[in-house]
Design a protein around this motif. Sequence first.
Motif, PDB file in Angstrom:
ATOM      1  N   GLY A 233       0.792  -1.228   0.000  1.00 30.09           N
ATOM      2  CA  GLY A 233       0.000   0.000   0.000  1.00 30.09           C
ATOM      3  C   GLY A 233       0.822   1.273   0.000  1.00 30.09           C
ATOM      4  O   GLY A 233       0.466   2.241  -0.675  1.00 30.09           O
ATOM      5  N   LEU A 234       1.919   1.304   0.748  1.00 33.74           N
ATOM      6  CA  LEU A 234       2.751   2.513   0.777  1.00 33.74           C
ATOM      7  C   LEU A 234       3.401   2.766  -0.581  1.00 33.74           C
ATOM      8  O   LEU A 234       3.433   3.904  -1.059  1.00 33.74           O
ATOM      9  CB  LEU A 234       3.823   2.397   1.855  1.00 33.74           C
ATOM     10  N   THR A 235       3.894   1.722  -1.208  1.00 28.12           N
ATOM     11  CA  THR A 235       4.502   1.865  -2.535  1.00 28.12           C
ATOM     12  C   THR A 235       3.451   2.305  -3.545  1.00 28.12           C
ATOM     13  O   THR A 235       3.684   3.212  -4.353  1.00 28.12           O
ATOM     14  CB  THR A 235       5.161   0.543  -2.977  1.00 28.12           C
ATOM     15  N   LEU A 236       2.270   1.674  -3.492  1.00 25.83           N
ATOM     16  CA  LEU A 236       1.200   2.039  -4.425  1.00 25.83           C
ATOM     17  C   LEU A 236       0.752   3.488  -4.208  1.00 25.83           C
ATOM     18  O   LEU A 236       0.522   4.220  -5.173  1.00 25.83           O
ATOM     19  CB  LEU A 236       0.013   1.085  -4.284  1.00 25.83           C
ATOM     20  N   ALA A 237       0.651   3.926  -2.954  1.00 25.52           N
ATOM     21  CA  ALA A 237       0.224   5.303  -2.675  1.00 25.52           C
ATOM     22  C   ALA A 237       1.185   6.303  -3.312  1.00 25.52           C
ATOM     23  O   ALA A 237       0.763   7.316  -3.870  1.00 25.52           O
ATOM     24  CB  ALA A 237       0.135   5.534  -1.167  1.00 25.52           C
ATOM     25  N   ARG A 238       2.470   5.999  -3.246  1.00 22.72           N
ATOM     26  CA  ARG A 238       3.468   6.881  -3.881  1.00 22.72           C
ATOM     27  C   ARG A 238       3.354   6.835  -5.401  1.00 22.72           C
ATOM     28  O   ARG A 238       3.430   7.860  -6.074  1.00 22.72           O
ATOM     29  CB  ARG A 238       4.874   6.468  -3.457  1.00 22.72           C
ATOM     30  N   ARG A 239       3.191   5.638  -5.957  1.00 20.22           N
ATOM     31  CA  ARG A 239       3.141   5.457  -7.418  1.00 20.22           C
ATOM     32  C   ARG A 239       1.888   6.065  -8.038  1.00 20.22           C
ATOM     33  O   ARG A 239       1.892   6.460  -9.195  1.00 20.22           O
ATOM     34  CB  ARG A 239       3.229   3.976  -7.784  1.00 20.22           C
ATOM     35  N   LEU A 240       0.796   6.115  -7.286  1.00 21.27           N
ATOM     36  CA  LEU A 240      -0.445   6.664  -7.833  1.00 21.27           C
ATOM     37  C   LEU A 240      -0.407   8.181  -7.986  1.00 21.27           C
ATOM     38  O   LEU A 240      -1.165   8.738  -8.778  1.00 21.27           O
ATOM     39  CB  LEU A 240      -1.643   6.245  -6.983  1.00 21.27           C
ATOM     40  N   VAL A 241       0.461   8.854  -7.235  1.00 19.34           N
ATOM     41  CA  VAL A 241       0.581  10.306  -7.399  1.00 19.34           C
ATOM     42  C   VAL A 241       1.204  10.565  -8.775  1.00 19.34           C
ATOM     43  O   VAL A 241       2.281  10.065  -9.087  1.00 19.34           O
ATOM     44  CB  VAL A 241       1.427  10.937  -6.272  1.00 19.34           C
ATOM     45  N   GLY A 242       0.480  11.296  -9.596  1.00 23.74           N
ATOM     46  CA  GLY A 242       0.906  11.556 -10.966  1.00 23.74           C
ATOM     47  C   GLY A 242       0.241  10.649 -11.990  1.00 23.74           C
ATOM     48  O   GLY A 242       0.344  10.876 -13.192  1.00 23.74           O
ATOM     49  N   ALA A 243      -0.477   9.629 -11.512  1.00 18.43           N
ATOM     50  CA  ALA A 243      -1.183   8.707 -12.411  1.00 18.43           C
ATOM     51  C   ALA A 243      -2.449   9.359 -12.963  1.00 18.43           C
ATOM     52  O   ALA A 243      -2.977  10.306 -12.376  1.00 18.43           O
ATOM     53  CB  ALA A 243      -1.554   7.425 -11.664  1.00 18.43           C
ATOM     54  N   SER A 244      -2.930   8.842 -14.077  1.00 23.59           N
ATOM     55  CA  SER A 244      -4.189   9.313 -14.670  1.00 23.59           C
ATOM     56  C   SER A 244      -5.316   8.393 -14.238  1.00 23.59           C
ATOM     57  O   SER A 244      -5.192   7.176 -14.321  1.00 23.59           O
ATOM     58  CB  SER A 244      -4.095   9.299 -16.195  1.00 23.59           C
TER      59      SER A 244
ATOM     60  N   CYS B  96     -14.712  10.992 -17.372  1.00 26.91           N
ATOM     61  CA  CYS B  96     -14.244  12.104 -16.544  1.00 26.91           C
ATOM     62  C   CYS B  96     -13.010  11.653 -15.767  1.00 26.91           C
ATOM     63  O   CYS B  96     -12.905  10.492 -15.383  1.00 26.91           O
ATOM     64  CB  CYS B  96     -15.323  12.539 -15.558  1.00 26.91           C
ATOM     65  N   GLY B  97     -12.110  12.598 -15.529  1.00 26.94           N
ATOM     66  CA  GLY B  97     -10.942  12.234 -14.739  1.00 26.94           C
ATOM     67  C   GLY B  97      -9.854  13.269 -14.791  1.00 26.94           C
ATOM     68  O   GLY B  97     -10.068  14.424 -15.156  1.00 26.94           O
ATOM     69  N   GLY B  98      -8.654  12.819 -14.422  1.00 31.24           N
ATOM     70  CA  GLY B  98      -7.512  13.712 -14.384  1.00 31.24           C
ATOM     71  C   GLY B  98      -6.314  13.038 -13.763  1.00 31.24           C
ATOM     72  O   GLY B  98      -6.237  11.810 -13.693  1.00 31.24           O
ATOM     73  N   MET B  99      -5.390  13.875 -13.276  1.00 30.15           N
ATOM     74  CA  MET B  99      -4.163  13.384 -12.674  1.00 30.15           C
ATOM     75  C   MET B  99      -4.322  13.332 -11.152  1.00 30.15           C
ATOM     76  O   MET B  99      -4.705  14.325 -10.522  1.00 30.15           O
ATOM     77  CB  MET B  99      -2.983  14.294 -13.025  1.00 30.15           C
ATOM     78  N   ILE B 100      -4.024  12.181 -10.582  1.00 29.82           N
ATOM     79  CA  ILE B 100      -4.074  12.010  -9.129  1.00 29.82           C
ATOM     80  C   ILE B 100      -2.951  12.833  -8.514  1.00 29.82           C
ATOM     81  O   ILE B 100      -1.785  12.708  -8.912  1.00 29.82           O
ATOM     82  CB  ILE B 100      -3.940  10.522  -8.749  1.00 29.82           C
ATOM     83  N   ILE B 101      -3.302  13.687  -7.544  1.00 32.43           N
ATOM     84  CA  ILE B 101      -2.295  14.536  -6.910  1.00 32.43           C
ATOM     85  C   ILE B 101      -2.171  14.303  -5.404  1.00 32.43           C
ATOM     86  O   ILE B 101      -1.292  14.879  -4.764  1.00 32.43           O
ATOM     87  CB  ILE B 101      -2.557  16.032  -7.193  1.00 32.43           C
ATOM     88  N   GLU B 102      -3.026  13.441  -4.831  1.00 33.52           N
ATOM     89  CA  GLU B 102      -2.946  13.189  -3.388  1.00 33.52           C
ATOM     90  C   GLU B 102      -3.530  11.830  -3.059  1.00 33.52           C
ATOM     91  O   GLU B 102      -4.608  11.476  -3.548  1.00 33.52           O
ATOM     92  CB  GLU B 102      -3.702  14.288  -2.626  1.00 33.52           C
ATOM     93  N   THR B 103      -2.808  11.080  -2.212  1.00 33.89           N
ATOM     94  CA  THR B 103      -3.238   9.747  -1.802  1.00 33.89           C
ATOM     95  C   THR B 103      -2.944   9.536  -0.315  1.00 33.89           C
ATOM     96  O   THR B 103      -2.163  10.280   0.281  1.00 33.89           O
ATOM     97  CB  THR B 103      -2.491   8.644  -2.595  1.00 33.89           C
ATOM     98  N   GLU B 104      -3.541   8.498   0.243  1.00 35.42           N
ATOM     99  CA  GLU B 104      -3.239   8.041   1.603  1.00 35.42           C
ATOM    100  C   GLU B 104      -3.231   6.523   1.611  1.00 35.42           C
ATOM    101  O   GLU B 104      -4.113   5.895   1.022  1.00 35.42           O
ATOM    102  CB  GLU B 104      -4.312   8.498   2.604  1.00 35.42           C
ATOM    103  N   ALA B 105      -2.263   5.937   2.302  1.00 38.06           N
ATOM    104  CA  ALA B 105      -2.144   4.485   2.394  1.00 38.06           C
ATOM    105  C   ALA B 105      -2.772   3.971   3.688  1.00 38.06           C
ATOM    106  O   ALA B 105      -2.711   4.633   4.727  1.00 38.06           O
ATOM    107  CB  ALA B 105      -0.675   4.078   2.336  1.00 38.06           C
ATOM    108  N   TYR B 106      -3.348   2.781   3.592  1.00 36.38           N
ATOM    109  CA  TYR B 106      -3.931   2.085   4.741  1.00 36.38           C
ATOM    110  C   TYR B 106      -3.552   0.613   4.662  1.00 36.38           C
ATOM    111  O   TYR B 106      -3.635   0.016   3.597  1.00 36.38           O
ATOM    112  CB  TYR B 106      -5.462   2.239   4.763  1.00 36.38           C
ATOM    113  N   GLY B 107      -3.103   0.045   5.795  1.00 38.16           N
ATOM    114  CA  GLY B 107      -2.639  -1.339   5.799  1.00 38.16           C
ATOM    115  C   GLY B 107      -3.357  -2.218   6.787  1.00 38.16           C
ATOM    116  O   GLY B 107      -4.130  -1.734   7.626  1.00 38.16           O
ATOM    117  N   PRO B 108      -3.112  -3.520   6.732  1.00 41.47           N
ATOM    118  CA  PRO B 108      -3.844  -4.481   7.573  1.00 41.47           C
ATOM    119  C   PRO B 108      -3.538  -4.375   9.065  1.00 41.47           C
ATOM    120  O   PRO B 108      -4.378  -4.726   9.888  1.00 41.47           O
ATOM    121  CB  PRO B 108      -3.428  -5.833   7.013  1.00 41.47           C
TER     122      PRO B 108
END
Length: 172
Positions: A3-14, A20-32
Amino acid sequence: MDGLTLARRLVGASLLVRGCGGMIIETEAYGPDDPASHSFRGPTRRNGSMFGPQGHAYVYRSYGIHLCLNVVARPGEAVLIRALTPTTGVETMQARRNSAMLCNGPGRLTQALAILPEDDGTAFDRPDFSIELAPQQTDLLVGPRIGISKAQDLPWRFGLAGATGLSRPFPR
């Protein structure tokens, strides 16, 4: 991917949802093992998608008011999409929101994208429901998560450096 790696990788993703949509500019990770995570106490009917396949949506209603959109990482780990810069279908999103603030917060974002409870469990691999990672890693802001009452100090919130439209400013 955790989740932490994915949260970082999703910033800048489309992110694209039904035109409708755009570029992801903010995320938060949550783990088990995270007491703020819906997966902390194990699978339930409500959080079942969070234990499903990687790259699928986990959609839930927050405080009985608005929906939140997450991307499943490993089982029990997910990434909340907190904000995006709208680039596609902006007029449609403006009509849905009837506000200048379109996607700067998880509830606004899901309203602008017309996320539905039925989107829970949907794979992000369809032409009308997709995420495309950025070709290279972006410069990130890192800070504590917001809007939670447990594990608030974990630096698991990520934002695009220099972006406008974040849900809240990052601490300096």
